[in-house]
Each structure stands twice: as structure tokens, then as C-alpha cells.
Design an enzyme around this catalytic site. Sequence first.
Site, PDB file in Angstrom:
ATOM      1  N   GLU A  19       0.802  -1.235   0.000  1.00 30.01           N
ATOM      2  CA  GLU A  19       0.000   0.000   0.000  1.00 30.01           C
ATOM      3  C   GLU A  19       0.831   1.281   0.000  1.00 30.01           C
ATOM      4  O   GLU A  19       0.614   2.178   0.808  1.00 30.01           O
ATOM      5  CB  GLU A  19      -0.959  -0.020   1.206  1.00 30.01           C
ATOM      6  CG  GLU A  19      -1.927  -1.189   1.160  1.00 30.01           C
ATOM      7  CD  GLU A  19      -2.897  -1.225   2.320  1.00 30.01           C
ATOM      8  OE1 GLU A  19      -4.080  -1.423   2.084  1.00 30.01           O
ATOM      9  OE2 GLU A  19      -2.458  -1.067   3.488  1.00 30.01           O
TER      10      GLU A  19
HETATM   11  C1  ACM Z   1      -2.076  -5.537   4.046  1.00 29.09           C
HETATM   12  O1  ACM Z   1      -3.149  -6.049   4.443  1.00 29.09           O
HETATM   13  N1  ACM Z   1      -2.005  -4.233   3.842  1.00 29.09           N
HETATM   14  C2  ACM Z   1      -0.922  -6.345   3.795  1.00 29.09           C
END
Ligand code: ACM
Length: 679
Positions: A315
Amino acid sequence: MIITAFLALCTPSLAAEQSNLHLMPAPEQLELRQGKLRINGNFSVTIAGNHDPRIISAISRMIQRVQQKTGIPFAPSTVIVPAPQEAVLQIHCGDKKETINHPTADESYQLEVTERGARLSTASPTGILRGLETFLQLIDLDKESFFIQAVKIEDRPRFRWRGLHIDVSRHWQPVDVILRNLDGMAAVKMNVFHWHLSDDQGFRVESRKFPKLQLKGSDGNFYTQAEVKMIVSYAYDRGIRVIPEFDMPGHTTALIVAYPELAGVPGPYQIERSWGVFDPCMDPSKESLYVFLNTFIGEMAALFPDPYFHTGGDEVNGKQWDASARIKAFKSRKKFKNNSDLQAYFNQRLQKILAAHGKKMIGWNEILHPALPKSVMVQSWQGQNSLIESARMGHDVILSRGYYLDHMRPASFHYGIDPGDIAGLTNEESARIIGGEACMWAEFVNPDNIESRIWPRTAAIAERLWSPQDVKDVRDMYRRLEYVSRELDALGLKHQDNHLAMIRRIAGNQSIIRLKQFADLLVPTGLGPRQRSRKYYSYTPLNRLVDAVFPESDTSRHLNDLVDDALIKKSYSSESSLLIREMLTGWIDHESLIEIKMLIEESFLLEEIKPLLEMVTELSQKGFEALRYLESQEKPPEAWQIESADLLTRSEKPIAEMLPAIAIPIKKLIEAANALPER
Ligand code: ACM
């Protein structure tokens, strides 16, 4: 599991159902024999072969647990007897060399139990640890005494990476919580503890090289190096490897609060107090970043002996990279087409640093890129595609998609997800799928409720990763899961105790019998719906009913099983459906409603559940009526059909961030009644 009955060879699932054993994870092969080994005050253990210190401490823990399970005190002198032939449990461990903390440790064991004694044999110490857990799960009692059924078990795991990931950044988890979870993992033969130690909301390990990390980035909640060493050693004793995760280059707000010069934008920065994906990010174009990482990783590499080291990588929103003229210039100098290329550059540098410190890199699936060195392992969380792609591109890979405990799915859902179910891969590619990890993200868990979110559901994931692929009978899984849950409770896990304590707190310490019965019909919504329902911060109290109720409603599941059986047999008479009627009338019944309404009046924490109580009453009433239509085989009038459809639609909308789990079996009754032919 292959279970061979004494005379007849049964198919695995049939044999599992016929057997009263409650082993979880189910072993690869199990042969039931005739007779029982009696457990009494003469219980004794001996060891031959390898005397690895882990075996000795595992035996002494096992003996304490046998004492606890039976209430029989064993004199210390009878515990490890010198004459092997006289011991009740004889342990033979081979001299197969094990590399400490290595992911290819041999976990196989053979356990043979006869009326005269038990023999546990393995090639290596880790196998002993696994076999002793099986031995403990076999202890039962009959009219005569405690005993162990005569069996022959040959067992080994299907996948070599069976992990539990715990996020300690979003909500801090003290040392005792971690230790209890390690006990739980060992009991169900899991072997990797993935410790998510840094994120936007907190940096959780003491660094001596960069003390500002814990001083500015942790609100005072971090593990000292001595605590880390103790936890790593506790895990090692139980055959569990500890993989630290320091998430980077994104999810780094807490780290950047301490060292803002590592970011692409000057700041100022503050520890993040809410949930989501945030902008602060390391600046991969700065050489000083790699100097910092080399020293930091060097320090952490010495603290965490496992060869693997997780560097996150998930992310990265790229906003700071896009906002910085310097980074943009760097990208064009390097001819990077996009931020993914820039992250791949960062990962290549990171991998070299890790390799220099003797570590193999792991990251979340966003790190997958043609330039990623093949030695890097991938953790797939966003879909099967990244699992397949990683294996095809030559990376070892583990699955976490489908194992997110914060989504509040039932154990049966996780149980149905199998990393071995991937079609279209060559044998060589399939062999790169080495296991999976359950993930406990901590937006909505604190030390009060983390255990009830992890256990017992994680035991179902542990079985999926350990047991043969054809062990998949869901009802039998639940039969054994209920047993394992009680075992974990006896072992000291607080998934049940803390749940009760939370409900007591909500009820102002009044009697909770009715509230507990009601809470057992409800389930919490998962991460997404909760985040959308209101604004949460890390300091928002998690003290409501939604935080206390179990992720899965056993009562509703039992009702669902009864309804399924009634619908299959088309058997709805008052007698055959007595239990269903009893369960439903409990919530139409006047007395329980009055009691619970009184509690609601007295607790500000219960005000929000009033409409939920009405919903459960309405659902129970409709379920009861549906059963009457089914019994009389009379199609319900149209107005009833419209009303019940409306009720079912309303029941799918969360109230106080919870759902009435009994709506699922009641929906089946309503639909069956509506499907009756006109007369
Ligand atoms: C994640 O759930 N951001 C790895």
C-alpha cells in the site's frame, strides 16, 4: 487423515466421523487399535537418542499439562525414568541435524499407543514437539479412568510455513498476550510467528542505534531488546520461528516521526491515530536512507535469528513521491516509468542489505516486479493472482488472502481456502507455494479481545495448512474445534475469559446470563464495514458489545445444522424439530426479553442494541411461523411472504456494527416455507 479402524479400512471422512478423537490438526495417517492406555499416578516418560534441551523442556511442560488435564500429581522422581522399557511414554529422537530456526525443519513424528505404553519416535527434536501436542490431545476419560485410545499415527505437515501474523502497531499488545498466542500456535502445530512491529501508528521495538524510533514513535509502548530475546527463545522452545516485519517504504509514519529526513517531504509528522493508507513514505532516491537501513537492519538482524526478514512493501500510495521534484528527477534519470519501478529499485537495494546481514527478504505481494530478485519470498494478500504470478515468476510464496481474521468470517470460510487448490501450475511452480499465514490486523483489537479474534478460528487454518487436503468435513472440523477451544482455554488463552469479562463490564457487573445468550446470536462486522460506520481512532474505546461478541456464533451454527437436517429430511413435526423450536422461542419468550431490557435500561453501552433485540425477536417469531407452515405443508399467505422478505433484507444491515447470525438459518426456513406448493 487416513484413519484405519481396527478391522475395516474406512474412507478418511467416514472414519473421522466414526472416531471420537478430537485431534486438530488431523494427522496424515491414523490407525485405530483396540485397547486403551490408562493414565494414572504411574505416568512416566523416558528419552532415548537426542537429548536436545528443547525436548527436555517440552517434556516437562507436557507433564504439567497432563497433570492439569487429569488432576493427578506426578512425583518429580517418576517423571523421567532411566529404564526405557518401564516408562509409559517412551521418546526416541533421532540425531538428524536441525539448523536452528530453519523453515525446512523435519516436523514428522510417529506415535504408537498400546495398552502397555506409548512410543513417540522422530528424526529430529521439532517432530517431538509436534508429537507431544498430539499425545496431549489424545487424553480422554471414561467410566474407569483417564486414558489414551490405542492408535498408530504417522504424521507430517502438508505445508512447511504455517504462520500467524499479529499487528502490534495499531493497538499495542503486551508481552503476555504474545506468549499466550505462541502457546496457542504450538498447540495446533503452527510454526511461524510473523510479528508486524512497525506501521503508521507505532514503532514497537527498542533500537539502541536509533533510540528516537521508540522514544518518538511508540507512545512508550515497545518491546525492549531483552523482551524480544525472551519471546524469540520462548517461541523457539515451542518450534516456532519468529519473523519480524518492519513495513517500508510506506506504512512508516511512526518511523518518520523519529527520522523525518528519511521521507521525501520535510513534514512535520505525527504518529497516525486513525486507520487507512497514509502518505508518509521513505524516499528511495536518498543514499542516506540506505545508510540508515543498513545500520538498522544490522541491529535487528542480530536480534531476530530467523533467516527470513519481512520488509512489508504494501500500500505505497506514491503521493509523496509524486509531490517531490527531487524524486521525479531521480525517476527520470533512472528511466523509471512509474512508482512501481521506483519501489522495485528500493526493494533491490533492500534485498542486498538484507543479504549482507544474512537475511532472506519477504514482502507483501505489491513488491512483485520483474526486477525483484528471485530469492525474495512473497506474501499474497490481495488475491490468487499474485500467488500464481509469484510462483510462475520463480518466488517462494505464502497465502494470506482468505486468512484475514479481522474480516470476521467464520472458521468454515477460512477452512475452505487452500493454498494447494491452485490449478494450472507446473509441479515446480506449485512447490513454490510453501504455506500460508493467518493475519490478525489490529485496527479493532486490543489486549481485551485479540485472543477471541484469533482463537479458536486460527486452529481451522492451522489444520488446513498441516493436514491432508482431503480432510475437509466442515461439521467434523467444528466438532474438533469446540474441543480445541476448551483445550486452549485450559492452556491459559483468554479468548473465553476476556470475552466474559468484557460482557460483564458492559452489563455493569450484573448477572450476564441473558446478555451472554443474546450476544451468542450476534457477530461483529469486519474491518471494512466498521471503518465505514464511524470515524475510529487508536484511542477510541473498544468496549462495546461489537468488540466483545465472538467472530462466529456457535448458537446460530448449531441452529443452522438443525435446520439443514430438518430441510433435508423434510421433517418438521413438533417432535423432530423440538430443538429448533426451543431455540427460537427463547427469543420470543417474555421472561428473557424483560430481563435483557432491564439490563439495557441500566447500561449506556447497551442502548445501541435495542433495535438488535427487536430484530432477533422478529426473526425468531418468523422462523417459528415458517416451521409451522412447513409442518402443516400450508403455503404462507402473500402478505406473510412480503413481510418476511422485508425482515430478511433489514437483517442484513448492521445494527450497532453487528449482525444477527441467526438470520442465516431462519432465512432457510422462510425460503422453504415460501417454496411450498399451493394447495
Ligand atoms: C495488508 O493487508 N495491507 C498487507
